[in-house]
Design an enzyme around this catalytic site. Structure first.
Site, PDB file in Angstrom:
ATOM      1  N   TYR A  73       2.240 -15.407 -57.003  1.00 17.90           N
ATOM      2  CA  TYR A  73       2.705 -14.210 -56.293  1.00 17.90           C
ATOM      3  C   TYR A  73       1.948 -12.976 -56.805  1.00 17.90           C
ATOM      4  O   TYR A  73       1.436 -12.171 -56.017  1.00 17.90           O
ATOM      5  CB  TYR A  73       4.208 -14.070 -56.525  1.00 17.90           C
ATOM      6  N   ASP A 110       4.148 -15.316 -36.415  1.00 19.83           N
ATOM      7  CA  ASP A 110       3.807 -16.019 -37.650  1.00 19.83           C
ATOM      8  C   ASP A 110       2.520 -15.367 -38.146  1.00 19.83           C
ATOM      9  O   ASP A 110       1.481 -15.464 -37.487  1.00 19.83           O
ATOM     10  CB  ASP A 110       3.599 -17.511 -37.330  1.00 19.83           C
ATOM     11  N   ARG A 156      10.831 -16.767 -37.333  1.00 18.51           N
ATOM     12  CA  ARG A 156      11.940 -17.386 -36.600  1.00 18.51           C
ATOM     13  C   ARG A 156      12.921 -16.293 -36.237  1.00 18.51           C
ATOM     14  O   ARG A 156      12.961 -15.256 -36.889  1.00 18.51           O
ATOM     15  CB  ARG A 156      12.673 -18.383 -37.503  1.00 18.51           C
ATOM     16  N   LEU A 206      13.375  -9.797 -40.891  1.00 17.39           N
ATOM     17  CA  LEU A 206      14.712 -10.330 -41.169  1.00 17.39           C
ATOM     18  C   LEU A 206      14.969 -10.491 -42.668  1.00 17.39           C
ATOM     19  O   LEU A 206      16.023 -10.945 -43.080  1.00 17.39           O
ATOM     20  CB  LEU A 206      14.898 -11.684 -40.462  1.00 17.39           C
ATOM     21  N   GLY A 207      14.004 -10.108 -43.479  1.00 14.62           N
ATOM     22  CA  GLY A 207      14.127 -10.269 -44.928  1.00 14.62           C
ATOM     23  C   GLY A 207      14.935  -9.151 -45.578  1.00 14.62           C
ATOM     24  O   GLY A 207      15.530  -8.306 -44.888  1.00 14.62           O
TER      25      GLY A 207
END
Ligand code: SER
Length: 314
Positions: free
Chosen positions: A138, A49, A36, A10-11
């Site tokens: 990151y 997840d 989610r 969904l990103g």
């Protein structure tokens, strides 16, 4: 036909990649997944997840997955706000995916990033193989991830592949808290307000890419002839390098009244200063035929057209 599982579907990348993959491999061969589910989803979707290995195992077995495209990760700016979460999600998630791939015989595509470089990396025409000492959590997870993917290939024969993405620009889904996000937000504000306050200084150059080129990179590398790959993970790929002043001028070609001012965010500026200005992508070009299609102005033209439609701005 490959069966492909996409994590983080969904990103920013995932939401467009799933559509492209369905065109290439067929509706029923692409399984989108995320932590989610935000409302109804058109097509196969599983809750996964990536920090929970049993959830990955279950979905990979259920759908007899051949390839995992592992996109679930925290980006640079969010990662600096919560380094512990960035480590746990980015490293823990990747480790779990690679373990499942090893046991279930899947290939794995994992994006690395320009963030895998640091302040002592050569900034211009950054080589494929060079110094990597990033200064963000990151970036640390991206370098470690590159090495971990190499390890799983060499030690266990897992078919791992990946590219180092620059800042990605797209109109479908907003990026989730990176240092290069300004180059997406600027287009929204240019259309909505005709002005933009930039969080980075005017001459901050970074490598950038339009989403259609990024999606082609993923599919083309996944489909590349194994025997031609000398590298496997973390290919430098490049299409354009620009600074805030350049993108402002490009937008002004289409919206002459657009103006930009600056309110520098020191955290973002520090991160941006530690990243390269432009990458040498000759290995990707030679080993699997990487070739981008968009430059700054053709991207600006397309972004503004598509966003105008999306935001219903005349
Ligand atoms: N776009 C990413 C970020 O800014 C770089 O990989 O964090």
């Amino acid at each position: 036909m490959k069966k492909v599982l996409v994590t983080g579907a969904l990103g920013q990348i995932g939401s467009e990649l799933v559509v492209k993959l369905k065109n290439v491999y067929g509706e029923d061969n692409v399984i989108a997944s995320g932590r989610r589910k935000k409302g109804p989803y058109d097509g196969l979707f599983e809750l996964v997840d990536v920090t929970q290995p049993e959830q990955i195992f279950e979905v990979v077995k259920k759908h007899k997955v051949d390839w995992v495209i592992h996109l679930a990760a925290l980006l640079s700016a969010v990662g600096e706000n919560n380094p512990t979460a960035a480590w746990n999600i980015n490293m823990g998630g990747l480790f779990n995916i690679l373990e499942v791939a090893k046991q279930e015989g899947c290939g794995v595509f994992v994006p690395s990033s320009i963030a895998a470089f640091g302040p002592n990396t050569p900034k211009i025409n950054t080589p494929q193989d060079t110094i990597q000492r990033p200064t963000t959590m990151y970036g640390v997870t991206k370098v470690a991830g590159e090495i971990l993917c190499d390890y799983y290939y060499k030690r266990f024969g897992v078919d791992t592949r990946g590219v180092r993405f620059p800042g990605l620009i797209s109109y479908e889904t907003l990026p989730g808290g990176g240092t290069t996000d300004y180059a997406v937000h600027i287009y929204y504000e240019a259309l909505k307000q005709k002005k933009f306050t930039c969080p980075l200084d005017k001459e901050t150059h970074m490598d950038m890419m339009y989403m259609p080129d990024a999606l082609n990179a993923i599919v083309n590398l996944m489909e590349a002839d194994d025997s031609k790959l000398i590298h496997r993970n973390a290919f430098n790929i490049a299409s354009m390098s620009f600074c805030p002043e350049d993108i402002c001028k490009s937008i002004q070609k289409f919206i002459p009244e657009f103006t930009m001012d600056y309110d520098i965010n020191p955290t973002l500026q520090n991160i941006a200063n530690s990243w390269p200005d432009s990458l040498d992508d000759s290995n990707a070009r030679n080993e699997w035929g990487w070739k981008p299609e968009y430059d700054l102005d053709s991207m600006t033209k397309d972004m503004l057209e598509k966003l105008r439609e999306k935001l219903d701005i005349k």
